[in-house]
Scaffold this motif. Sequence first.
Motif, short mmCIF file in Angstrom:
data_model
loop_
_atom_site.label_atom_id
_atom_site.label_comp_id
_atom_site.label_asym_id
_atom_site.label_seq_id
_atom_site.Cartn_x
_atom_site.Cartn_y
_atom_site.Cartn_z
N LEU A 195 0.83 -1.20 0.00
CA LEU A 195 0.00 0.00 0.00
C LEU A 195 0.86 1.25 0.00
CD1 LEU A 195 -2.78 1.38 0.22
CD2 LEU A 195 -2.59 1.15 2.71
N THR A 196 1.93 1.25 0.79
CA THR A 196 2.85 2.39 0.81
C THR A 196 3.50 2.59 -0.55
OG1 THR A 196 3.29 2.13 3.18
CG2 THR A 196 4.94 3.30 1.88
N ASP A 197 3.90 1.49 -1.18
CA ASP A 197 4.50 1.57 -2.52
C ASP A 197 3.51 2.18 -3.50
OD1 ASP A 197 5.94 1.26 -4.83
OD2 ASP A 197 6.03 -0.93 -4.77
N LEU A 198 2.25 1.73 -3.45
CA LEU A 198 1.24 2.27 -4.36
C LEU A 198 1.05 3.76 -4.11
CD1 LEU A 198 -2.13 0.66 -5.35
CD2 LEU A 198 -2.05 3.03 -4.63
N ALA A 199 0.98 4.15 -2.80
CA ALA A 199 0.77 5.56 -2.47
C ALA A 199 1.96 6.43 -2.85
CB ALA A 199 0.48 5.70 -0.98
N ILE A 224 -3.50 2.04 8.39
CA ILE A 224 -3.64 2.21 6.94
C ILE A 224 -3.38 3.66 6.56
CG2 ILE A 224 -5.38 2.26 5.10
CD1 ILE A 224 -6.54 -0.32 6.38
N ARG A 225 -3.91 4.60 7.34
CA ARG A 225 -3.67 6.02 7.05
C ARG A 225 -2.18 6.35 7.16
NH1 ARG A 225 -8.30 6.38 10.59
NH2 ARG A 225 -10.21 6.83 9.39
N GLU A 226 -1.51 5.73 8.13
CA GLU A 226 -0.06 5.96 8.28
C GLU A 226 0.70 5.45 7.06
OE1 GLU A 226 1.05 4.10 11.91
OE2 GLU A 226 -0.17 5.42 13.17
N LEU A 228 -0.44 5.15 4.03
CA LEU A 228 -0.71 6.08 2.93
C LEU A 228 0.11 7.36 3.06
CD1 LEU A 228 -4.62 5.80 2.75
CD2 LEU A 228 -3.01 5.05 1.00
N ALA A 229 0.21 7.88 4.28
CA ALA A 229 0.98 9.11 4.50
C ALA A 229 2.46 8.89 4.20
CB ALA A 229 0.79 9.60 5.94
N THR A 230 2.97 7.73 4.61
CA THR A 230 4.38 7.43 4.34
C THR A 230 4.64 7.37 2.84
OG1 THR A 230 4.55 6.18 6.40
CG2 THR A 230 6.20 5.74 4.71
N GLY A 231 3.76 6.70 2.12
CA GLY A 231 3.93 6.64 0.67
C GLY A 231 3.78 7.99 0.02
N GLY A 232 2.79 8.76 0.47
CA GLY A 232 2.57 10.08 -0.11
C GLY A 232 3.74 11.01 0.09
N ALA A 233 4.41 10.88 1.26
CA ALA A 233 5.55 11.75 1.55
C ALA A 233 6.73 11.47 0.63
CB ALA A 233 5.98 11.57 3.01
#
Length: 435
Positions: free
Chosen positions: A234-238, A267-269, A271-276
């Motif tokens: 999920l982080t990779d995708l984000a 899950i929000r964490e 996503l935030a890690t990937g987005g950053a």
Amino acid sequence: MVRLGTGLGWRPEIADAVERMPGVDWVEAVAENVCPGHLPESLLRLRERGVTVVPHGVSLGLGGAERPDETRLTALAERAEALGSPLVTEHIAFVRAGGALTASPRLEAGHLLPVPRTRDALDVLCENVRIAQDALPVPLAVENIAALFSWPGEEMTEGQFLYELADRTGVRLLIDVANLHTNHVNRGEDPAKALAELPLEALAYVHVAGGFERDGVWHDSHAHPVPRPVLDILTDLASRVSPPGVLLERDENFPAPEELERELDIIREALATGGASRTAALPEPVRTAARAVPEAPAPVRERLALEQTALLSALVAGTPAPEGFDRVRLGVQARALAAKRADVVAKVAPELPVILGDGYRPAFLAYAQRHPMTGGYRRDALEFAGRLLAEGRPADAGARAELREWRQERSGPKPRSRRPGVRLARATRRVLLRR
């Protein structure tokens, strides 16, 4: 593109918790479990609060050799309209085989099975998706599924297959990162490569779910906490795209509401890690119009029908495994299908485990080995009960009489009386038979 936010799969067992849970922007409901004319009060209250509800279908079988059933499409459209949904979702899978294209009895899998990643199967899938799109009042998104086995002779990777599907039909994609992890463990497929090949501009939303590993096989259970490898995907995708929505799926073994809230926070964490880590805000991509999708030639559908029927027959009817398949993995899949079938029948007909007690599950699994499912789960429950009675089971006379009573109430020529006095007499008779 609809921005959904963070969501949770709505299930009757956790309806109250979902309503009270903070930070749930939207929910997803299994379409086949919702009646448009009698929507659950919980979903109505969520809709009144402005929470988006998306119907998630499981029975169309868009990857099957036959064209989508008009009745099922109409039912899915009715649910989308009743819920005021901005889109509907289904799966890239086949769920039944046999019938007119093969001049053989129709078989039901009772679960989602993978389609071969071949040009023929893609042609059929694209036409089926376009038929569905034309019948639905809102956009359609389709989901990649988890698989325990691979088809021999595949011509494309999952990413290539999905890219072609989206490019040719304009369909949106529901990417399940838990299924990418499942396919990594079970089929040796690299999730990062799959994400790199996907048309992420077609992304509708993302599923996240848990599972477990046993004897080197990952089972997508939707009944366990989300593991770290799934969160990493999920982080990779984000890191590649900002998902319009992300939803946590849980179908059974429900934890306390506080635990579900913690999983949503994790899950929000992720996503935030990937987005950053995204280097810059990417412009909203512009997709070209879908190409015209020609009809799949009849011989292509017939060939696919024969292949899918042979495979499904091996999984549910005990016929030999088709050439090229991993027989061990097909055995794992066959046992998983029988177990799921037993679980769903127990939910559809909860009286059966009560009447049969600890003997329900072994009796049903033995029945499933010899009797493939040819209709829905309600019919399956009735046929199972009928088979037991024909064999003089269960051994206990009281339980046998109670099982006969149960079956007659649901399959007789006319409904049994619902008058209180008659119902009391039947209940008293059941109690006396148990003594």
